[in-house]
Design an enzyme around this catalytic site. Structure first.
Site, mmCIF file in Angstrom:
data_model
loop_
_atom_site.group_PDB
_atom_site.id
_atom_site.type_symbol
_atom_site.label_atom_id
_atom_site.label_comp_id
_atom_site.label_asym_id
_atom_site.label_seq_id
_atom_site.Cartn_x
_atom_site.Cartn_y
_atom_site.Cartn_z
ATOM 1 N N ASN A 37 0.822 -1.195 0.000
ATOM 2 C CA ASN A 37 0.000 0.000 0.000
ATOM 3 C C ASN A 37 0.868 1.261 0.000
ATOM 4 O OD1 ASN A 37 -2.377 1.597 0.176
ATOM 5 N ND2 ASN A 37 -3.354 0.002 1.408
ATOM 6 N N HIS A 92 23.322 1.125 11.838
ATOM 7 C CA HIS A 92 24.600 1.755 12.161
ATOM 8 C C HIS A 92 25.182 1.104 13.406
ATOM 9 C CE1 HIS A 92 23.794 5.043 9.339
ATOM 10 N NE2 HIS A 92 22.532 4.898 9.725
ATOM 11 N N LYS A 96 5.901 -9.637 19.346
ATOM 12 C CA LYS A 96 6.003 -10.987 19.910
ATOM 13 C C LYS A 96 4.787 -11.790 19.467
ATOM 14 C CE LYS A 96 3.867 -9.632 24.213
ATOM 15 N NZ LYS A 96 3.979 -9.379 25.615
#
Length: 186
Positions: A85, A115, A180
């Site tokens: 979308n 990073h 989770k």
């Protein structure tokens, strides 16, 4: 031994310099194609897919609603019957592999880039990337963020707004920040 290019370091998950001229050139080419693609809001799916084929290479039955953003395009592999979308981002500094019949809500973000977490290393400028794999028949709810190195198993649904920081198995509904498993779907 031959010295690795920054592109090869990036794809191998090693520290690399994103300002390398080859990488900048590749990103600039992707930006030109994305600019064309994102200007095609009223164009047919077939017309838009012609530009996506230039950007991604192989693609067939996919529908990515503009605007869409990515780093390179060349490191994104998309299966059949893919839908993404509006306002989605794929930072494809490493390989992003997306299976068949995958659906993404608006504002989904798929990030292979990251990073160093140690500030003294980070301020030197090198970056890292880890591949992402999304199995078949996956639904990524709107605003989901998929972090570097994650694998999402087939037939899984990721709830809207989730931040996926670790692998999610197949056949589950998972949600939250951090994401989770909530329940099995098998």
């Amino acid at each position: 031994m031959e010295k690795k290019s920054e592109l090869q370091k990036m794809l191998d998950g090693e520290l690399y310099q994103a300002g390398d001229p080859e990488l900048v050139h590749m990103r600039d080419n992707a930006r030109l194609l994305l600019s064309r693609y994102n200007a095609m809001m009223g164009a047919s799916l077939e017309e838009r897919n012609m530009v996506l084929k230039e950007l991604l290479g192989k693609c067939s039955t996919i529908d990515i609603q503009p605007p869409f953003f990515c780093d390179y395009g060349a490191h994104i592999s998309v299966g059949e019957n893919f839908f993404m979308n509006f306002n989605c981002v794929i930072l494809d500094c490493a390989q992003v592999t997306i299976g068949n019949n995958v659906m993404c809500g608006p504002f989904v973000q798929i990030y292979t880039a990251y990073h160093p977490v140690i500030a003294s290393e980070r301020i030197k400028g090198p970056e890292l990337a880890s591949p992402i794999t999304i199995g078949d028949n996956v639904w990524l709810g709107g605003g989901a963020i998929i972090c570097p190195g994650v694998t999402i198993g087939s037939n899984t649904t990721i709830g809207a707004g989730s931040v996926v920081t670790k692998d999610i198995p197949a056949n589950v509904f998972a949600a939250g920040n951090p994401c989770k498993v909530i329940r099995s779907l098998a």
